[in-house]
Write a protein that holds these residues in place. Structure first.
Motif, PDB file in Angstrom:
ATOM      1  N   ALA A   1       0.830  -1.213   0.000  1.00 31.90           N
ATOM      2  CA  ALA A   1       0.000   0.000   0.000  1.00 31.90           C
ATOM      3  C   ALA A   1       0.867   1.266   0.000  1.00 31.90           C
ATOM      4  O   ALA A   1       0.565   2.230  -0.711  1.00 31.90           O
ATOM      5  CB  ALA A   1      -0.936   0.004   1.202  1.00 31.90           C
ATOM      6  N   ALA A   2       1.958   1.250   0.751  1.00 27.56           N
ATOM      7  CA  ALA A   2       2.857   2.408   0.803  1.00 27.56           C
ATOM      8  C   ALA A   2       3.508   2.651  -0.563  1.00 27.56           C
ATOM      9  O   ALA A   2       3.849   3.782  -0.900  1.00 27.56           O
ATOM     10  CB  ALA A   2       3.919   2.202   1.871  1.00 27.56           C
ATOM     11  N   ALA A   3       3.646   1.581  -1.366  1.00 23.59           N
ATOM     12  CA  ALA A   3       4.225   1.715  -2.704  1.00 23.59           C
ATOM     13  C   ALA A   3       3.175   2.149  -3.727  1.00 23.59           C
ATOM     14  O   ALA A   3       3.501   2.411  -4.882  1.00 23.59           O
ATOM     15  CB  ALA A   3       4.855   0.387  -3.135  1.00 23.59           C
ATOM     16  N   GLY A   4       1.908   2.225  -3.307  1.00 19.41           N
ATOM     17  CA  GLY A   4       0.865   2.728  -4.189  1.00 19.41           C
ATOM     18  C   GLY A   4      -0.022   1.662  -4.819  1.00 19.41           C
ATOM     19  O   GLY A   4      -0.754   1.948  -5.762  1.00 19.41           O
ATOM     20  N   TYR A   5       0.016   0.439  -4.285  1.00 14.63           N
ATOM     21  CA  TYR A   5      -0.784  -0.661  -4.837  1.00 14.63           C
ATOM     22  C   TYR A   5      -1.643  -1.242  -3.720  1.00 14.63           C
ATOM     23  O   TYR A   5      -1.567  -0.817  -2.586  1.00 14.63           O
ATOM     24  CB  TYR A   5       0.148  -1.723  -5.446  1.00 14.63           C
ATOM     25  CG  TYR A   5       1.110  -1.098  -6.430  1.00 14.63           C
ATOM     26  CD1 TYR A   5       0.747  -0.860  -7.735  1.00 14.63           C
ATOM     27  CD2 TYR A   5       2.372  -0.697  -6.017  1.00 14.63           C
ATOM     28  CE1 TYR A   5       1.611  -0.243  -8.635  1.00 14.63           C
ATOM     29  CE2 TYR A   5       3.245  -0.073  -6.894  1.00 14.63           C
ATOM     30  CZ  TYR A   5       2.862   0.156  -8.197  1.00 14.63           C
ATOM     31  OH  TYR A   5       3.712   0.770  -9.068  1.00 14.63           O
TER      32      TYR A   5
END
Length: 67
Positions: free
Chosen positions: A59-63
């Motif tokens: 989630a922190a990587a944008g997924y």
């Protein structure tokens, strides 16, 4: 305890996405390896890290981890 976890991931569209998710997962404490299959939208993660920690890194990587 070492185990293998399969994560379904939403939002990956290219090799850059694949590399971002692998890098994020490999940065989680306890992860020994992470392989992302872009065609299946899956990551196979080896190690002792918990699913919640892996999902937070994705989630922190944008997924998004689904399922």
């Amino acid at each position: 305890m070492m185990s293998e976890t399969v994560l379904k991931i939403e939002g990956m569209t290219c090799m850059h996405c694949k590399m971002n998710v692998e890098k994020a997962l490999r940065g989680v404490a306890g992860v020994t390896n992470a392989q992302v299959d872009l065609g299946k939208n899956e990551a196979v993660v080896s190690g002792s890290a918990g699913r919640d920690e892996m999902a937070k890194a994705v989630a922190a990587a944008g997924y998004k981890v689904v399922g």
